[in-house]
Design an enzyme around this catalytic site. Sequence first.
Site, PDB file in Angstrom:
ATOM      1  N   CYS A  85       0.827  -1.182   0.000  1.00 32.97           N
ATOM      2  CA  CYS A  85       0.000   0.000   0.000  1.00 32.97           C
ATOM      3  C   CYS A  85       0.863   1.232   0.000  1.00 32.97           C
ATOM      4  O   CYS A  85       0.488   2.261  -0.514  1.00 32.97           O
ATOM      5  CB  CYS A  85      -0.855  -0.018   1.218  1.00 32.97           C
ATOM      6  SG  CYS A  85      -1.991  -1.346   1.046  1.00 32.97           S
ATOM      7  N   CYS A 137      -3.490  14.366   8.784  1.00 28.83           N
ATOM      8  CA  CYS A 137      -3.265  15.093   7.534  1.00 28.83           C
ATOM      9  C   CYS A 137      -4.557  15.852   7.215  1.00 28.83           C
ATOM     10  O   CYS A 137      -5.342  16.137   8.110  1.00 28.83           O
ATOM     11  CB  CYS A 137      -2.878  14.134   6.403  1.00 28.83           C
ATOM     12  SG  CYS A 137      -4.158  12.940   6.018  1.00 28.83           S
TER      13      CYS A 137
END
Lengths: 95, 368
Positions: free
Chosen positions: B181, B323
């Site tokens: 990933c 984030c």
Amino acid sequence: MEYQHKRGTPKSRIRNKMETLKVKAFGMVAEKLPEQEFAFPPQTDTAAFLANLYLEYPELKDIKFSLAVDRKLVNEKTALQGGEEIALLPPFSGG
Amino acid sequence: MNRFARQTILPGFGKEGQEKLASARILVVGAGGLGCPVLLHLAAAGIGTIGIADGDSINESNLNRQTLFGQQHIGMPKAETAAAILKEKYPDITFRVFPEFLNPQNALEVIGDYDLVLDGSDNFGTRYLVNDACVLLEKPLVMGAIYQYEGQVMVFNFGKDPVNYRDLYPDHPQGQQVPNCSETGVLGVLPGIIGTLQATEAIKVLTGIGKVLAGKMLFYNMKDAAFYEIAVQHNPLSRKKIPVSIEAFRSKNYDINCGTPEEISWEKAMDWTRNMDSSLLVDIREPQEEPLIEKEGIIKIPMGNLREDPERLSHYENVLLFCRSGQRSGILATELKQRFPEKKIFSVKGGILHPSSPLNSTENETKT
């Protein structure tokens, strides 16, 4: 004759029971194998092929991939006569 | 001479071909390495309406392949920025921006508006989601995907006896089967080629020229300069795996990104940061990303730096990453957990955009 062997469609190809399989690996599968392309002893069908492939390269069990025989996807156990080209095709996710 | 003269004089394409492109509505999922060349070529070709779905922002390491963007765009949202750049070049195209990631709740509604979908996403969750939605809505789907030096292109739900992604891969890979990933290496030119092939197939589907790559999967290996095409057959499992109805689709879980990261709420994250010395709250966005956050207890380490030097976390027991939307922090949390299995590593759910985020007030004001 030589030309015929290399370029002929699978149907026109004359198969020999002793002819080895040609294996082509892609993506992550190729990373787990010593070669991207290699010869493999002839097998009766795709299930036997996979079982023996896993015996030789157990790491492949952790990867998802599909099989194509002579450039056709196979979903079910498919008989092999020898000389087929088998592609090991993992999905790619990157973009 | 009009903008499309060189294609309308093509035998077999003509004014009719151009009209078909001008009246077409296409959706590009992911404005990244594949999405950029797709968008550049389809906008230049004169598609009438282009939708762009992407919830991510541009970071510096995107620039080697995401050719719409430059240094000045770092930190800006991809979908809006791509649309603005292309709108400036071609003011007559209608652009629709969907600045979020697709999910089972919004996908059918978004995709339903378009004639054709191009998938250039970067994870299996989105690929299966878009595939299933396009099967349910009977929309042609041009999928492209890359892995290191190789790429794949496929056209689904098109032509006689159409196939889809689940005919090739009925189930999504799980756990270890998911090819990293984390971002792997990629030479920018590879998605350039695969995305351009996707754009080509889209034009063929829309205009009817040539033979569409339907029912096939095309592999490309840039190191060998080799193409490999296979014929895709129906897989009886495929139909069983696709949700049978809109309701079933909406309740299906497509969250398979890379092993699921552990998530933590903002409330808990702030509490831990305030009260536990062993906890660290990290802003992993790029330095230029807005809103700029200067708050006691929050340290800034951009995602790339943390990947290069994860040892900076070695003194902390609990690492809380955030984030903009929770997407990047989720990916990084999963990666770092592999590096430090003994630590608690969380992604703050929903990121700065989350309604309960103590940091999102400025973001909302500047956005609306």
